[in-house]
Design a protein around this motif. Sequence first.
Motif, short mmCIF file in Angstrom:
data_model
loop_
_atom_site.label_atom_id
_atom_site.label_comp_id
_atom_site.label_asym_id
_atom_site.label_seq_id
_atom_site.Cartn_x
_atom_site.Cartn_y
_atom_site.Cartn_z
N ASP A 161 0.84 -1.21 0.00
CA ASP A 161 0.00 0.00 0.00
C ASP A 161 0.87 1.26 0.00
O ASP A 161 0.54 2.26 -0.63
CB ASP A 161 -0.91 0.02 1.24
N TRP A 162 1.96 1.18 0.72
CA TRP A 162 2.84 2.34 0.87
C TRP A 162 3.58 2.66 -0.44
O TRP A 162 3.74 3.81 -0.83
CB TRP A 162 3.86 2.05 1.98
N GLU A 210 -4.10 -7.67 -1.29
CA GLU A 210 -5.01 -6.81 -2.03
C GLU A 210 -4.21 -5.85 -2.91
O GLU A 210 -3.22 -5.27 -2.47
CB GLU A 210 -5.86 -5.97 -1.06
N ARG A 211 -4.68 -5.68 -4.12
CA ARG A 211 -4.08 -4.68 -4.99
C ARG A 211 -4.64 -3.32 -4.57
O ARG A 211 -5.86 -3.14 -4.50
CB ARG A 211 -4.50 -5.00 -6.41
N PRO A 212 -3.77 -2.35 -4.24
CA PRO A 212 -4.25 -1.07 -3.73
C PRO A 212 -5.20 -0.38 -4.71
O PRO A 212 -4.98 -0.41 -5.92
CB PRO A 212 -2.98 -0.26 -3.54
N ASP A 213 -6.22 0.22 -4.15
CA ASP A 213 -7.20 0.91 -4.99
C ASP A 213 -6.99 2.40 -4.83
O ASP A 213 -7.64 3.05 -4.03
CB ASP A 213 -8.61 0.50 -4.55
N THR A 214 -6.03 2.94 -5.56
CA THR A 214 -5.74 4.36 -5.46
C THR A 214 -5.31 4.90 -6.80
O THR A 214 -4.67 4.20 -7.59
CB THR A 214 -4.62 4.65 -4.44
N SER A 215 -5.70 6.11 -7.08
CA SER A 215 -5.28 6.71 -8.34
C SER A 215 -4.20 7.76 -8.09
O SER A 215 -3.68 8.37 -9.01
CB SER A 215 -6.48 7.36 -9.03
#
Lengths: 249, 91
Positions: A161-162, A210-215
């Motif tokens: 995530d980081w 989990e694949r991070p969900d961020t744009s």
Amino acid sequence: MRDEAVYALRLGDDALVLAQRLSEWSARAPELEEDLALTNVALDLLGQARQLLTRAGELEGEGRDEDDLAYLRGDREFLNALIVEQPNGDFARTIARQLMFSTYQLALYDRLRDSADPVISGVAEKAVKEVAYHRDHAREWTLRLGDGTEESHRRMQEGVDWMWPLAAELFEHDALAERLVAEGIAADARELRPAWEHYVGAVLEEATLERPDTSYAATGGRRGEHSEALGHLLAVMQSTHRAYPGATW
Amino acid sequence: MSELWEVFVRSRRGLSHQHVGSLHAPDARMALRNARDVYTRREEGVSIWVVPASEVTASSPDEKDAFFDPAADKPYRHPTFYEVPDEVKHL
């Protein structure tokens, strides 16, 4: 500075700064075997950096050699991506970065084997084997930490995530890269992203992560705009050379 | 948790694997990779075997006399009592 020199610096600075970060694990890794594995990776990257910085100096034509470029530039003159300068964090965060960066670098070098610049193509030709191992090493650890204990899973997810928003910068494309792609010197980094997402995504899935969900996408490194972390890294890396110019041992 | 592995490296084709040392790894795949990083980083090998140390059955120092001493006075077991033709190599 000429476009070609800037491009060689971008490649070389990625390798140099990550080598410096990884070498911080020396004598601090979870076990002796891992200590050697990470410093082997660091040495591979340092070898790439030396050739690429030397090439950047040649292309610039101002008489600067690899040491001048490594030790006597300020942080605003470094052109590495932000992801490589970030502090190591825990072992899982370091592995997350290794997975993301080495997957990118392997695809990039695979393209650059055909670069019109003979030094860049030569470095790429030799380095693909090295980086294939870096990626394999990172994948194996991602699987074990992600699909390991509750604690290792939590830390690996945090590491992913980081690092994830920082990886986006690796696929940036700008006017300078555009000119060099046209000349056959550079690779179009945007084209590397689908295969990267596919590979990293598959490893994350297998590791039950989990694949991070961020744009959100970090940017700035390729223009010399860095995080605070780079200044501290350079202070350590450059201190000996600045105190004793030309020191050897 | 990490367990102990014994590492065997073949330095080049035609030679057999030699025991070079041991290391810690959580499983066989990582043991191979660790062996690559610990024991072949200076071009020492072209092939690696890793074996769980717990799978090695070793002779006991207590049995040393019975195991090895009887061979000491059997010189006829050495192939030194006939002439080796010059054409025969690698003996």
